[in-house]
Enzyme design. Structure first.
Site, short mmCIF file in Angstrom:
data_model
loop_
_atom_site.label_atom_id
_atom_site.label_comp_id
_atom_site.label_asym_id
_atom_site.label_seq_id
_atom_site.Cartn_x
_atom_site.Cartn_y
_atom_site.Cartn_z
N GLU A 1 0.81 -1.23 0.00
CA GLU A 1 0.00 0.00 0.00
C GLU A 1 0.84 1.27 0.00
O GLU A 1 0.44 2.28 -0.60
CB GLU A 1 -0.95 0.01 1.20
CG GLU A 1 -2.13 -0.96 1.09
CD GLU A 1 -1.76 -2.40 1.45
OE1 GLU A 1 -0.63 -2.62 1.94
OE2 GLU A 1 -2.60 -3.29 1.26
N HIS B 1 -11.38 -5.52 8.45
CA HIS B 1 -12.15 -5.17 7.25
C HIS B 1 -13.38 -4.38 7.64
O HIS B 1 -14.38 -4.38 6.94
CB HIS B 1 -12.60 -6.43 6.49
CG HIS B 1 -11.50 -7.37 6.13
ND1 HIS B 1 -10.97 -8.27 7.02
CD2 HIS B 1 -10.82 -7.55 4.97
CE1 HIS B 1 -10.02 -8.98 6.43
NE2 HIS B 1 -9.90 -8.55 5.18
#
Lengths: 328, 328
Positions: A60, A129
């Site tokens: 990322e 998540h």
């Protein structure tokens, strides 16, 4: 106009902006071949090719850094973080680099890019998540933060974000991706301005300021209060940085009471900032303390349905909170 | 590594030598000004100057992009910053072209010179350079991105993410590591296992080259060959230039506290600038009188630059909030 759910609206916005401007490009994990784990980029690589829809390594920080490099060279990248929880490895690039490019160069450089990320819980996503990290990014001058809750808002604001000269963190409530369909316009007419709230439900007794998935929850809670004769005015902020203080102030001057409803855990959440600002601005109009209705201060949302349910705000919890403010 | 002087004229090499002298003289002056309480914070390039200027001399300022790091004072001069501009930055004056006095000196930036604005965390420029390289590859104009960093930065995840991305996409990037064997007080054996940084290139499937940073032509050749590869689409190269840190990390550090006195004395005796001068004299490109004349000229230049910068205006306090966003 076609009916679209929120994730389709996101995809349409990307498609239209890529058609309109060939500087727009997409990068992220699984955005190409697979079309995104939530299908937000479905079919875009087939249409626009492997360069403009780039499958990146699973890293990322470099997704954000490469997006920044592309932006510095005149491209308009839309980077996807697969989950907002996974944006933290890119935190230094976003907060120290991207957000400060314009300021630290005294205006010589700008960094127009969008970082999209699914946010929030209620989908059995567990700790990693389900997080709602908007407060981290709202704290950073130089960033804009948008968090829409309807298909039309998602499309209109994503198009605006792509056209914005500054970096925008675009958070999409994943619980709403396929929740509702509505008619969504297209082209330039669909663009919505960043920083403008919308009054979702008019009311006279109490203002509820909310955003994201909590908009739908607050609407349900408000109908319960309505049965008791309490009319809640609901404001969906849609943009968090900048956020539409004036619309909230106008509403509170009418109702005299306000609660901020947000999905993140309570302490230091962006709702705390909203509450502080409204307390300062509306002190003379207030008949009750500014109240926060938020999730508990545990590290994140657990996997087990019973624990997830215990964490998440729902219409009952929000209705209880709103009643307390109404009856103060 | 064979020396290579075929592609450089005597004038170019003498010009590089003048840049090296400028860097050293300016830096010495900055330290005096710091001890006199006039400059807050300086990071010295002492010992790195020849390697930095040799590298930039192999590239094309104005066409290529440069992601420099905080020790790249001599590289910045080679990229076209003037002594006065660098002094403006040291005094944090409004006319500092990099940041208008916002950043510490050492964070170089100039859009028109292709110098991408730097920042002060370690290593984020490495994956950013990969993104810039990707953009330059897409543009197809044969330009490349040069990015430099110390060996300490190679411990960062961003080093890996940047090299990995650039290698996968064969981005036209030159990764230039200035290994002075000290990251503030931490020596190379606690930073890198094995012989050094260059070997890591193998893991990315790209060439890795180690050069003596005090050998002007060796550094120049390594960078020139890397540039040739980059410009024809053969992708990135990792170059490790072995240099000496002849000054403490910064004006807030004193390396005598943690480095061996005999080693410091031995390194001071290996200063690369006299070595470059002797090489030029040996070639018959410079006489001792030329050298003295050049140094006197550079002294006067530094004197003028210092006076002008010291007399220049500070940023207006009212400018604090400018350039946070494009419209403010």
């Amino acid at each position: 106009m076609p009916e679209r759910n929120l994730v389709q609206a996101v995809r349409d916005a990307l498609y239209e902006e890529m058609e309109r401007d060939d500087r727009v490009c997409i990068l992220g994990e699984d955005v190409g071949r697979k079309g995104g784990v939530f299908k937000a980029t479905e079919g875009l690589q087939q249409r626009f090719g492997e360069q403009r829809v780039l499958d990146t390594p699973l890293a990322e920080s470099s997704i954000a850094a490469v997006a920044q490099g592309l932006a510095l060279e005149g491209f308009l990248p839309v980077a996807e973080m697969q989950f907002a929880d996974y944006s933290f490895p890119a935190f230094n690039q976003i907060v120290n680099e991207i957000a400060k490019v314009r300021y630290r160069s005294n205006g010589d450089f700008g960094c127009p890019l969008v970082i999209r990320a699914p946010t929030g819980g209620g989908v059995r996503g567990a700790l990693y998540h389900s997080q709602s990290p908007e407060a981290f990014y709202c704290h950073v001058p130089g960033l804009k933060v948008v968090l829409p809750s309807t298909p039309a808002d998602a499309k209109g604001l994503l198009k605006a974000a792509i056209r914005d000269p500054d970096p925008v963190i675009f958070l999409e409530p994943k619980k709403l991706y396929r929740a509702e369909r509505q008619e969504v316009g297209d082209g330039d007419a669909a663009v919505l301005p960043i920083g403008v709230a919308t009054v979702v439900r008019p009311g006279t007794d109490l203002t509820a300021v909310t955003y994201g998935f909590m908009r739908a929850v607050t609407i349900q809670a408000a109908s319960r209060l309505s049965a008791d004769g309490i009319e809640v005015e609901i404001i969906d902020l849609r943009s968090l940085r900048p956020w539409d203080v004036e619309s909230c102030v106008r509403s509170i001057e009418k109702t005299g009471r306000v609660a901020v409803v947000y999905e993140a855990n309570r302490t230091g959440g962006f709702g705390a900032e909203i509450a502080a600002e409204l307390a300062e601005r509306c002190f003379a109009s207030l008949d009750a303390p500014v109240s926060r209705i938020a999730s508990p201060d545990v590290p994140a949302m657990p996997f087990s349905p019973s624990l997830e349910h215990a964490f998440m705000l729902n219409p009952d919890k929000v209705a209880d909170g709103l009643r307390r403010v109404a009856r103060y | 590594m064979p020396t290579d002087d075929r592609t450089l004229t005597r004038e170019q090499v003498l010009d590089a030598y003048r840049t090296v002298l400028r860097a050293r003289t300016l830096d010495d002056r900055r330290f005096v000004l710091n001890r006199a309480g006039k400059l807050a914070f300086i990071i010295s390039p002492r010992g790195h100057e020849v390697a930095q200027v040799a590298a930039i001399t192999a590239l094309q300022p104005g066409r290529d992009r440069f992601c420099l790091y905080y020790r790249n004072f001599a590289a910045a001069l080679a990229c076209g910053f003037t002594p006065e501009e660098l002094m403006l930055s040291a005094f944090a004056r409004a006319a500092d072209p990099s940041s208008g006095g916002r950043q510490t000196p050492g964070n170089f930036g100039s859009r028109r010179r292709g110098v991408i604005i730097g920042s002060s965390t370690v290593g984020p420029q490495i994956p950013k350079a990969a993104g810039i390289g990707l953009a330059l590859k897409w543009k197809g104009e044969g330009a490349l991105c040069y990015v430099s960093f110390g060996e300490g930065a190679t411990s960062q995840g961003d080093f890996h993410e940047g090299l990995n991305f650039a290698a996968i996409h064969r981005c036209p990037v030159i990764f230039f590591c200035e290994n002075n064997r000290w990251a503030i007080s931490v020596p190379q054996p606690l930073q890198v296992a094995g012989p050094g940084v260059a070997e890591r290139a193998a893991g990315y499937g790209i060439p890795g080259v180690r050069v003596h940073g005090d050998d002007f032509f060796a550094v120049h050749l390594a960078v020139r060959q890397a540039a040739e590869r980059a410009r024809i689409g053969d992708g990135p190269t990792l170059i490790e230039a072995e240099v000496l840190r002849l000054q403490s990390h910064s004006t807030d550090d004193d390396q005598r506290a943690y480095r061996d006195a005999a080693e410091l004395a031995a390194e001071a005796a290996r200063d690369p600038i006299p070595r470059m001068r002797d090489m030029l004299i040996q070639r018959g490109w410079l006489t001792a009188e030329d050298d003295a004349g050049l140094r006197a000229e550079v002294d006067r230049e530094v004197e003028r630059a210092t006076e002008a910068a010291e007399a220049a205006a500070d940023p207006e306090p009212g400018s604090l909030g400018r350039h946070v966003y494009a419209d403010a």
